[in-house]
Design a protein around this motif. Structure first.
Motif, PDB file in Angstrom:
ATOM      1  N   MET A   1      41.212 -22.412 -73.657  1.00  0.00           N
ATOM      2  CA  MET A   1      41.471 -23.021 -74.960  1.00  0.00           C
ATOM      3  C   MET A   1      42.124 -22.046 -75.942  1.00  0.00           C
ATOM      4  O   MET A   1      42.784 -22.463 -76.894  1.00  0.00           O
ATOM      5  CB  MET A   1      40.176 -23.557 -75.571  1.00  0.00           C
ATOM      6  CG  MET A   1      39.682 -24.854 -74.972  1.00  0.00           C
ATOM      7  SD  MET A   1      40.795 -26.268 -75.270  1.00  0.00           S
ATOM      8  CE  MET A   1      41.674 -26.330 -73.711  1.00  0.00           C
TER       9      MET A   1
ATOM     10  N   LEU B   1      45.698 -32.834 -76.115  1.00  0.00           N
ATOM     11  CA  LEU B   1      44.585 -32.252 -75.361  1.00  0.00           C
ATOM     12  C   LEU B   1      44.314 -33.060 -74.097  1.00  0.00           C
ATOM     13  O   LEU B   1      44.049 -32.496 -73.028  1.00  0.00           O
ATOM     14  CB  LEU B   1      43.323 -32.206 -76.222  1.00  0.00           C
ATOM     15  CG  LEU B   1      43.018 -30.925 -76.990  1.00  0.00           C
ATOM     16  CD1 LEU B   1      41.686 -31.051 -77.700  1.00  0.00           C
ATOM     17  CD2 LEU B   1      43.030 -29.712 -76.092  1.00  0.00           C
ATOM     18  N   ASP B   2      44.389 -34.387 -74.209  1.00  0.00           N
ATOM     19  CA  ASP B   2      44.215 -35.243 -73.038  1.00  0.00           C
ATOM     20  C   ASP B   2      45.266 -34.904 -71.982  1.00  0.00           C
ATOM     21  O   ASP B   2      44.959 -34.844 -70.783  1.00  0.00           O
ATOM     22  CB  ASP B   2      44.333 -36.720 -73.427  1.00  0.00           C
ATOM     23  CG  ASP B   2      43.132 -37.224 -74.217  1.00  0.00           C
ATOM     24  OD1 ASP B   2      42.083 -36.543 -74.221  1.00  0.00           O
ATOM     25  OD2 ASP B   2      43.247 -38.298 -74.826  1.00  0.00           O
TER      26      ASP B   2
ATOM     27  N   PHE C   1      44.378 -31.617 -70.163  1.00  0.00           N
ATOM     28  CA  PHE C   1      43.296 -31.728 -69.186  1.00  0.00           C
ATOM     29  C   PHE C   1      43.693 -32.588 -67.984  1.00  0.00           C
ATOM     30  O   PHE C   1      43.223 -32.352 -66.867  1.00  0.00           O
ATOM     31  CB  PHE C   1      42.029 -32.250 -69.858  1.00  0.00           C
ATOM     32  CG  PHE C   1      41.303 -31.199 -70.653  1.00  0.00           C
ATOM     33  CD1 PHE C   1      40.660 -30.148 -70.007  1.00  0.00           C
ATOM     34  CD2 PHE C   1      41.281 -31.236 -72.037  1.00  0.00           C
ATOM     35  CE1 PHE C   1      40.000 -29.152 -70.726  1.00  0.00           C
ATOM     36  CE2 PHE C   1      40.629 -30.248 -72.765  1.00  0.00           C
ATOM     37  CZ  PHE C   1      39.992 -29.205 -72.110  1.00  0.00           C
TER      38      PHE C   1
ATOM     39  N   GLU D   1      35.844 -29.378 -68.177  1.00  0.00           N
ATOM     40  CA  GLU D   1      36.470 -30.076 -69.304  1.00  0.00           C
ATOM     41  C   GLU D   1      35.509 -30.198 -70.485  1.00  0.00           C
ATOM     42  O   GLU D   1      35.892 -29.993 -71.640  1.00  0.00           O
ATOM     43  CB  GLU D   1      36.938 -31.464 -68.873  1.00  0.00           C
ATOM     44  CG  GLU D   1      37.621 -32.230 -70.000  1.00  0.00           C
ATOM     45  CD  GLU D   1      38.183 -33.564 -69.565  1.00  0.00           C
ATOM     46  OE1 GLU D   1      38.816 -34.240 -70.410  1.00  0.00           O
ATOM     47  OE2 GLU D   1      37.997 -33.956 -68.396  1.00  0.00           O
ATOM     48  N   LYS D   2      34.265 -30.499 -70.200  1.00  0.00           N
ATOM     49  CA  LYS D   2      33.277 -30.623 -71.277  1.00  0.00           C
ATOM     50  C   LYS D   2      33.132 -29.304 -72.024  1.00  0.00           C
ATOM     51  O   LYS D   2      33.134 -29.281 -73.261  1.00  0.00           O
ATOM     52  CB  LYS D   2      31.929 -31.053 -70.693  1.00  0.00           C
ATOM     53  CG  LYS D   2      30.829 -31.246 -71.741  1.00  0.00           C
ATOM     54  CD  LYS D   2      29.534 -31.739 -71.077  1.00  0.00           C
ATOM     55  CE  LYS D   2      28.472 -32.044 -72.129  1.00  0.00           C
ATOM     56  NZ  LYS D   2      28.023 -30.850 -72.869  1.00  0.00           N
TER      57      LYS D   2
ATOM     58  N   ARG E   1      36.496 -28.399 -73.937  1.00  0.00           N
ATOM     59  CA  ARG E   1      36.707 -29.240 -75.132  1.00  0.00           C
ATOM     60  C   ARG E   1      35.789 -28.800 -76.264  1.00  0.00           C
ATOM     61  O   ARG E   1      36.176 -28.793 -77.427  1.00  0.00           O
ATOM     62  CB  ARG E   1      36.472 -30.712 -74.790  1.00  0.00           C
ATOM     63  CG  ARG E   1      37.647 -31.389 -74.077  1.00  0.00           C
ATOM     64  CD  ARG E   1      37.417 -32.878 -73.922  1.00  0.00           C
ATOM     65  NE  ARG E   1      38.502 -33.546 -73.224  1.00  0.00           N
ATOM     66  CZ  ARG E   1      39.595 -34.050 -73.804  1.00  0.00           C
ATOM     67  NH1 ARG E   1      39.739 -33.930 -75.121  1.00  0.00           N
ATOM     68  NH2 ARG E   1      40.521 -34.667 -73.107  1.00  0.00           N
ATOM     69  N   GLU E   2      34.572 -28.412 -75.926  1.00  0.00           N
ATOM     70  CA  GLU E   2      33.644 -27.903 -76.943  1.00  0.00           C
ATOM     71  C   GLU E   2      34.141 -26.584 -77.528  1.00  0.00           C
ATOM     72  O   GLU E   2      33.878 -26.274 -78.692  1.00  0.00           O
ATOM     73  CB  GLU E   2      32.261 -27.720 -76.331  1.00  0.00           C
ATOM     74  CG  GLU E   2      31.553 -29.025 -76.010  1.00  0.00           C
ATOM     75  CD  GLU E   2      30.238 -28.817 -75.283  1.00  0.00           C
ATOM     76  OE1 GLU E   2      29.941 -27.657 -74.898  1.00  0.00           O
ATOM     77  OE2 GLU E   2      29.509 -29.809 -75.083  1.00  0.00           O
TER      78      GLU E   2
ATOM     79  N   PHE F   1      37.261 -25.793 -78.042  1.00  0.00           N
ATOM     80  CA  PHE F   1      38.524 -25.947 -78.773  1.00  0.00           C
ATOM     81  C   PHE F   1      38.385 -25.490 -80.225  1.00  0.00           C
ATOM     82  O   PHE F   1      39.153 -24.658 -80.708  1.00  0.00           O
ATOM     83  CB  PHE F   1      38.987 -27.407 -78.719  1.00  0.00           C
ATOM     84  CG  PHE F   1      40.241 -27.674 -79.506  1.00  0.00           C
ATOM     85  CD1 PHE F   1      41.493 -27.415 -78.960  1.00  0.00           C
ATOM     86  CD2 PHE F   1      40.175 -28.178 -80.795  1.00  0.00           C
ATOM     87  CE1 PHE F   1      42.658 -27.655 -79.681  1.00  0.00           C
ATOM     88  CE2 PHE F   1      41.323 -28.427 -81.524  1.00  0.00           C
ATOM     89  CZ  PHE F   1      42.570 -28.165 -80.964  1.00  0.00           C
TER      90      PHE F   1
END
Length: 329
Positions: free
Chosen positions: A230, A254-255, A258, A275-276, A279-280, A282
């Motif tokens: 990230m 972002l989608d 990933f 991914e989880k 994303r956290e 970011f």
């Protein structure tokens, strides 16, 4: 250019002679230059040479001319040299081929493939959606390729704004709350379960585009090293979009990142967990770079409403996580 350097280039490229072409750019703080050389009697018509020469009196737009700054830059060129000599990518995350490297005293020479000749002759100061997505695809493929790879010989923690290498900028910050939280944010990013090798300076200016804008190659690996992917993503997005664009477009972009990452990631990896986590991270990665800017250049255009909102969210999360839970009745 010294005769020894000329001989090295001619031998590496199998050329009979060469001539100096255009100067592509001066290196940051006057640490040398990047030039194009034209070759005769070689399979290559030209090469690009990064000629580093450490100055006695460095220049810096923010007046950060310290011994620590100089040491960091010297190390960055050593890292870049090691990168080109020991690491390689593939067609999905294209970089220039390294043809020769030389280091002597206060000078370093890196001879690289001319990406213009290879079809990546376009540079962008502003980008359309397809070009942003092309760069994010490059980053996704790069991060997938180097997932769980130990950054031997590179920066243990990549990016040029890494907290450990920027104590002066931290000290200069006026934002007391973020300043106090900086080490905690840095630790959270560094303790990610899923780590890769990050480019470390993945701004728009370090991508070379094909004419269509659908294919890209990346240059400038001075701050390549370990870390959460990230960091590259937030730095790239912040380099090519202003606050209103970020607010509108970041979720879809972002989608896309990933989606591309999943295509190239090793099937043994728990992608949902990766991914989880990322994303956290970011907002934490964006806040980390915002922290650097506040100390380095507090009037920078990237310090905007979008960045401040992410910082606010991160600080709120940290505060909530540090508050003891109330006993249940």
């Amino acid at each position: 250019m010294k005769q020894g350097y000329q001989d090295l280039i001619l031998q590496a490229c199998g050329a009979s002679s060469m001539s100096v072409g255009d100067k592509i750019q001066t290196l940051w703080s006057g640490y040398g230059e990047i030039v194009r050389l034209h070759l005769e009697s070689s399979d290559r018509t030209s090469v690009v040479v990064k000629h580093v020469k450490f100055p006695k009196d460095a220049e810096h737009p923010g007046d950060w001319n310290t011994e620590r700054s100089h040491t960091r830059k010297v190390r960055s060129y050593q890292v870049e040299t090691h990168w080109y000599q020991n690491y390689s990518t593939n067609h999905s995350c294209r970089i220039p081929s390294c043809l020769a490297v030389c280091s002597h005293g206060d000078e370093m020479l890196i001879v690289l493939e001319d990406l213009d000749v290879a079809g990546y002759d376009q540079r962008r100061t502003s980008v359309r959606d397809r070009e942003i997505r092309a760069c994010l695809s490059w980053l996704a493929h790069f991060h997938a390729l180097f997932l769980d790879v130990v950054p031997d010989g590179l920066w243990p923690i990549g990016t040029y704004w890494h907290l450990e290498t920027r104590p002066d900028e931290l000290e200069a910050m006026d934002d007391a709350e973020l300043k106090a939280a900086a080490a905690h944010i840095d630790r959270i990013l560094n303790e990610c379960h899923f780590k890769t090798i990050v480019h470390g300076d993945a701004k728009l200016a370090n991508f070379c585009f094909s004419k269509s804008g659908l294919e890209v190659a990346a240059v400038d690996f001075q701050y390549v090293g370990g870390g959460c992917g990230m960091k590259d993503v937030v730095y790239f997005l912040g380099s090519c979009m202003e606050e209103r664009e970020c607010e509108k477009r970041v979720p879809a972009l972002l989608d896309h990142y990933f989606t591309e990452l999943k295509l190239f990631i090793n099937k043994d990896v728990n992608f949902d967990a990766l991914e989880k986590e990322w994303r956290e991270m970011f907002a934490f990665a964006w806040t980390d770079f915002h922290r650097f800017l506040l100390g380095w250049m507090p009037g920078h255009w990237k310090i905007n409403r979008y960045s401040k909102q992410l910082v606010k969210e991160v600080l709120c999360k940290l505060k909530q996580s540090s508050e003891p839970e109330l006993p249940k009745p």
